[in-house]
Motif scaffolding. Structure first.
Motif, PDB file in Angstrom:
ATOM      1  N   SER A  21      -0.163  -6.470   5.080  1.00 51.29           N
ATOM      2  CA  SER A  21      -1.617  -6.374   4.902  1.00 51.29           C
ATOM      3  C   SER A  21      -2.374  -7.069   6.028  1.00 51.29           C
ATOM      4  N   PHE A  22      -1.691  -7.942   6.792  1.00 51.81           N
ATOM      5  CA  PHE A  22      -2.371  -8.568   7.925  1.00 51.81           C
ATOM      6  C   PHE A  22      -2.815  -7.524   8.944  1.00 51.81           C
ATOM      7  N   LEU A  23      -2.118  -6.390   8.972  1.00 50.06           N
ATOM      8  CA  LEU A  23      -2.499  -5.336   9.914  1.00 50.06           C
ATOM      9  C   LEU A  23      -3.874  -4.751   9.587  1.00 50.06           C
ATOM     10  N   PRO A  27      -6.815  -5.437  13.824  1.00 50.31           N
ATOM     11  CA  PRO A  27      -7.763  -4.830  14.768  1.00 50.31           C
ATOM     12  C   PRO A  27      -9.069  -5.612  14.872  1.00 50.31           C
ATOM     13  N   ARG A  28      -9.475  -6.224  13.768  1.00 44.84           N
ATOM     14  CA  ARG A  28     -10.681  -7.051  13.769  1.00 44.84           C
ATOM     15  C   ARG A  28     -10.541  -8.212  14.746  1.00 44.84           C
ATOM     16  N   ALA A  29      -9.379  -8.878  14.717  1.00 46.81           N
ATOM     17  CA  ALA A  29      -9.136  -9.998  15.625  1.00 46.81           C
ATOM     18  C   ALA A  29      -9.189  -9.535  17.078  1.00 46.81           C
ATOM     19  N   HIS A 111      -7.227 -17.661  20.047  1.00 46.11           N
ATOM     20  CA  HIS A 111      -6.482 -18.284  18.955  1.00 46.11           C
ATOM     21  C   HIS A 111      -7.342 -18.384  17.691  1.00 46.11           C
ATOM     22  N   ALA A 112      -8.630 -18.655  17.853  1.00 48.04           N
ATOM     23  CA  ALA A 112      -9.531 -18.814  16.714  1.00 48.04           C
ATOM     24  C   ALA A 112      -9.707 -17.516  15.935  1.00 48.04           C
ATOM     25  N   THR A 113      -9.686 -16.375  16.633  1.00 46.21           N
ATOM     26  CA  THR A 113      -9.893 -15.100  15.933  1.00 46.21           C
ATOM     27  C   THR A 113      -8.771 -14.810  14.948  1.00 46.21           C
ATOM     28  N   TYR A 114      -7.573 -15.307  15.220  1.00 52.22           N
ATOM     29  CA  TYR A 114      -6.467 -15.083  14.291  1.00 52.22           C
ATOM     30  C   TYR A 114      -6.665 -15.888  13.009  1.00 52.22           C
ATOM     31  N   LEU A 115      -7.111 -17.133  13.146  1.00 57.46           N
ATOM     32  CA  LEU A 115      -7.336 -17.951  11.961  1.00 57.46           C
ATOM     33  C   LEU A 115      -8.454 -17.355  11.107  1.00 57.46           C
TER      34      LEU A 115
END
Length: 304
Positions: A21-23, A27-29, A111-115
């Motif tokens: 579900s992370f997928l 794309p948002r990140a 890195h912040a976009t992943y969190l």
């Protein structure tokens, strides 16, 4: 130990990042990353994403997964390899400002976009993190940042400071050329294994014209409102966020071994056995002919 107990024992960062579900928020990140003018310029000038955007996206995901699931020694080695690969990536963005890929503010933003995207996934899934889980997640995120080469002074000290930092970043985002391509023609470029045949290319593009506009709207629906405004993106119908929520609920309701990507399932097994967290088939790349002294660091100094 039951599968549920195994899951709970795994690090929060890796537990959520390893879900299929992370997928939904992946794309948002990526979109948030390339909405930064300097990051977009680096991708445009130093990446072959236009030729095969799917391969580039897979490599990015693979590198980050190996970094997240690595033990400290392997994580540091992966970070050195990543920095070495970015050593010559510099230039000028479309506003005439010079950048270098090893500037700490650029590494921190990516890195912040992943969190932020992972937290969005927890909320989308109807299972927001508890205060304890959030603090644990933030500690793990900072550890991964240190493996990347970011220093203590580059990383917000706590989650509240991160939230404040993130809010200041959203208004500087813009509709860069990379954003426009990711929201448009880039997705119609078939993966290399599909594009080898004319039939495969035609089928991909035909299906893409029907499906991708809706997937793009799902991505836009999951963006923070200030980011969407800064990028000049029109609001999409609420049904697209509801679609993402339904997909997340379905994927996360699958048996644990099925809702996990292979790397995450392997990590849980390794955690149970007390072994390395890095999956056995994820070899750490080596720079055999490169002295450690030649590995660049992320510093606040001016890069060429």
């Amino acid at each position: 130990m039951t599968v549920h107990e195994e899951q709970e024992a795994a690090p929060v960062w890796g537990r959520w990042f390893g879900l299929w579900s992370f997928l939904l928020v992946w794309p948002r990140a990526l979109l948030l990353q390339v909405a930064h003018p300097a990051v977009s310029a680096g991708v445009e000038q130093h990446s072959a994403y236009r030729e095969d955007p799917w391969k580039r996206a897979y490599r990015t995901l693979d590198q980050l997964q190996r970094l997240i699931y690595a033990d400290p020694a392997d994580g540091a080695a992966l970070g050195r390899t990543l920095r070495y690969g970015h050593r010559d990536m510099h230039g000028t963005d479309r506003h005439g400002l010079r950048y270098h890929a090893l500037q700490p503010e650029l590494f921190l933003w990516v890195h912040a976009t992943y969190l932020d995207s992972l937290i969005t996934l927890t909320e989308l899934s109807g299972t927001p993190l508890t205060s304890r889980e959030r603090d644990q997640l933030y500690t793990e995120w900072r550890t991964t940042g240190r493996h990347l080469g970011l220093r203590e002074q580059h990383l917000p000290p706590d989650f509240d400071a991160f939230t404040a930092y993130y809010a200041t970043m959203l208004p500087i985002l813009e509709a860069t050329p990379c954003v426009e391509e990711l929201l448009g023609p880039a997705t119609l470029t078939p993966p290399a294994f599909v594009g080898r045949s004319r039939v495969g290319t035609v089928c991909w593009r035909t299906l893409g014209r029907l499906l991708f506009p809706h997937l793009i709207r799902v991505t836009v629906a999951l963006l923070p409102s200030p980011a969407a405004t800064a990028m000049g993106l029109a609001a999409v119908h609420p049904v697209y966020r509801l679609t993402a929520r339904a997909a997340a609920l379905f994927l996360n309701a699958l048996p644990y071994r099925l809702r996990c990507m292979p790397c995450a399932a392997q990590t849980v097994s390794n955690h149970r056995a007390g072994a390395h967290t890095l999956p056995a088939n994820a070899a750490v790349p080596r720079t055999r002919r490169t002295r450690r002294a030649d590995i660049p660091t992320i510093t606040d100094r001016k890069h060429p």
